[in-house]
Each structure stands twice: as C-alpha cells, then as structure tokens.
Design an enzyme around this catalytic site. Sequence first.
Site, PDB file in Angstrom:
ATOM      1  N   ASP A  12       0.868  -1.171   0.000  1.00  0.00           N
ATOM      2  CA  ASP A  12       0.000   0.000   0.000  1.00  0.00           C
ATOM      3  C   ASP A  12       0.906   1.222   0.000  1.00  0.00           C
ATOM      4  O   ASP A  12       1.748   1.377   0.895  1.00  0.00           O
ATOM      5  CB  ASP A  12      -0.879   0.008   1.258  1.00  0.00           C
ATOM      6  CG  ASP A  12      -1.877  -1.153   1.255  1.00  0.00           C
ATOM      7  OD1 ASP A  12      -2.075  -1.760   0.191  1.00  0.00           O
ATOM      8  OD2 ASP A  12      -2.442  -1.438   2.320  1.00  0.00           O
ATOM      9  N   ASP A 131     -13.557  -4.163  -2.043  1.00  0.00           N
ATOM     10  CA  ASP A 131     -13.452  -4.014  -0.587  1.00  0.00           C
ATOM     11  C   ASP A 131     -14.805  -4.391  -0.012  1.00  0.00           C
ATOM     12  O   ASP A 131     -15.783  -3.655  -0.154  1.00  0.00           O
ATOM     13  CB  ASP A 131     -13.088  -2.564  -0.228  1.00  0.00           C
ATOM     14  CG  ASP A 131     -11.656  -2.233  -0.627  1.00  0.00           C
ATOM     15  OD1 ASP A 131     -10.802  -3.135  -0.564  1.00  0.00           O
ATOM     16  OD2 ASP A 131     -11.393  -1.071  -0.998  1.00  0.00           O
TER      17      ASP A 131
END
Lengths: 257, 205
Positions: A12, A131
């Site tokens: 990330d 997600d």
Amino acid sequence: MTLAVRVIPCLDVAAGRVVKGVNFENLRDAGDPVELAGLYAAQGADEITFLDVTATVDERATMYDIVRQTAEQVFIPLTVGGGVRSTDDVARLLASGADKVGVNSAAIARPELIGEIADRFGAQVLVLSLDIKRSTSEAARRGSGFVVTTHGGRRETELDALAWATRAIELGAGELLVNSIDADGTKDGYDLELIRLMRAISSVPVIASGGAGRVSDFPDAIAAGADAVLAASVFHNRELTIADVKSALTESGVVVR
Amino acid sequence: MVVLDYGSGNVHSAVKALEKVGATVELTADRRAVAEADGLFVPGVGAFDAVMRALETVRGGDLIDKRLAGGRAVLGVCVGMQVLFGRGVERGVDTEGLGEWPGTVDELRADVLPHMGWNTLTPPNESRLFAGIADERFYFVHSNAAQTWELEVQHPLPAPLVTWADHGGGFIAAVENGPLAATQFHPEKSGDAGLQLLSNWLRTL
C-alpha cells in the site's frame, strides 16, 4: 503440470512510501516501495501489487515513477491499483511498466469503464478490486450479507458483493481481488466464507486478501477456493517471509513455484 | 535488438528485460531499424483482432515476413505469438492472422480463465530456448492459445520444436522454427527463468 498458486505481497503506497494500517486507518511507514518490491521478488513472490491507498481520498494520480523504477528491476508481474478512472489512466500505467491494473471505485461509479478497459487492453489487464464488508443493512439482508464498500472501506454501498462481481466478470473483469474489510489488519485469517462464495460465482481467478496472520491462514484460503493469496503487513513487519508461506502451502499439498 | 513499437501494452518490461541480459535495445517501428536489427521482439497484449489492427498500422506482417525471408530472428510473445498463426477466434470474432504457421488460436477449455500464473511446460530435448531451464515455471496470462500444431515439414528441413503446456487441456506454449520463435508466456515477466530464456534466444542470433 499444474498452475502454481500465487503468493502476492501487496504494497500500500501513500506519498511514495509503503504504509500499513488497520482497516486502512492509522497508516504507518513500512519502507521504500521499489526496494521492497525487489526484496520480495528475490524471496520468490509470484507477483507484486501496488495500491495507491490515498489516490481515491486525495484525488491523487497514481505513482508512475515508482512503477517505472520497479519494472526496471523486477521481472515479475506488477499490478497497480488506486485512483484508476479511465482507459487513459490504464494506458499510462501499462506504459510505465504495469501488467495489470486494479479498478475499484471508478468501476462502481461507472461500470462501463470495465468494458472499455477490457476492449482496449484485454480482460487479463483488469483486476476488479473489491473491498467487502459483512453488513446488516437492508440491502445486505436482501442479498448475500456482503456488500461492496468504497473509500477504503469507510463507505458502504448498496451493491451486493456477489452480484457486483458477477456483473463485473460479464463486463470484462479478468480477475477478482477479494479484500475483506472486516478481516483486514486483524491477522485472524482470511474471510473463508467470503472466498468460498466468490469462488462459486467466479469464472476468473480469485485473489484472497485481508486478514493473513499465521502461515496456516494461506493454505486455508486456497482450500476455500482462492487461486492466489495476497498479504501485506505480515511481510512488511517481517513476521513471515514469502518462503515461509510457500513452505506451508507445499506441506498442505498445494503446488507453488 | 528491436522491440516492435505499435502501441501494445507493457513494452517497457520487454525492453528492460532484454537490456538486463546484455542486449542493446531500441523501441521502434522504423522499417530500416526493424530490418537491420539482430533480433526482433514482437510483444502483444489484448484481443487478437485489436493486435492485428495495431500491427497493420506499422505494416508489422510485412516487416516480419521480410526478416524471415532473410533468415533474421523474430520472437513473438503472448498475442505476439498468437497472431503468427492462420487465424484467431476470440469472443466470437474470427480474424485472419499473419499465417506464418497454419492453425487456429481459440479459447482454452478450462474452468477458470484467464490462465493466469506460473505453469510448467514440456520442451523437446533439442530446444535451445529452454536449455538449462526446462524444469522451470513461466508466467502465463491469456485465455486463448493454439491447441493443435498443424505444420508438417518435409525432409530435409528441420522439424519445428513445439513446447506444450496444460490448462484444461494441452496448448502450445512455445515454438522454435528456424529464425521464427514464439512463446505464449511472458519471458520478460518470468523472473530469472524468463531472463535466461531471453539470454538463450540472444545466443542463437
């Protein structure tokens, strides 16, 4: 002659650094993305995924330079997601050295984007990033109980996760990155029920994401039907190496590279 | 070395991988540069018909034919391999290929597509591309492939070396046919094994 299960470290990236937080919050610095990608590739990673975690929130373009530098040194597939909104964004990432792009919010806002990308570059370029959260909302109760979220899990939509994935595959998604927001950062293991449900409806590869903590979590995800396993903090914190994960998979009878 | 520049996906990695194994690489579609290079790398990503159309904009078929007529090496990769066959059928679209080899490229019969990831293959013992790396895994990402080999070569011409892999059935993973070689997988994305394959290819030039 079997396709090996892929082990994918996820980096990330925010403002040019690798970060890690629980449920996308309280981000901590975990290193230089280019350096870490090289390290993981040397350890036997089968692919590298970069997610620009601030791209959606801050309206920031993704990190072409990091992709370019990584692709100059690392000769394994590279997926980049975060803030991809148009076919031109995809073209720029591919030209920088990405092999696949992860698309999330922009496809939810405008599903036709999936077909546009698949038509121009092929379905194999497009990883639909999901997600997903268990929800008790009315929409969730009508469907599978799993809904799609946006903004790194902070906003629930009314989209049923399974219905959205099915539609996205029809539109041209080549792979599903199934990230459990509930499990993300907890290290309690992948959401196996979610993986099983996704495997059952998917004709494209499924990548399990969110919740990996122990080596045994990885074979569990494969047994639930995942084609690839993705993890971030366990690798960044040096709790596990790629080799540890691959040994555990091999011991469970899973074929790895 | 020239990597053919005709707007195909990720060519950056192909250039860097060839440089990594010692080649001097130019990314171009300039006719003279393409004709004179020691080796031509033809990348290809996306749909068969889209790749054929893009190739036509640089008269890619003609460039490849001219090189092969002069015995000069060409390596097609992924869809850059597929278009070397007679035709491609993808999502119901039937497209004529470059026709260097007879045969059809169509969808694999596997439960999960694309065929995405690292797979094994079975190169013939005489293979030069796979020298020293016959047991390694290589990175594939595709849904379509040539699933039969139809070219019959008469003595005294050497028989083409065909390497097979399996995903829901056998398909052609690589071909070595005189100056023309091709791989369905991505050597530029197959880590050390892929770099070794590119190095092996350079050594044949």
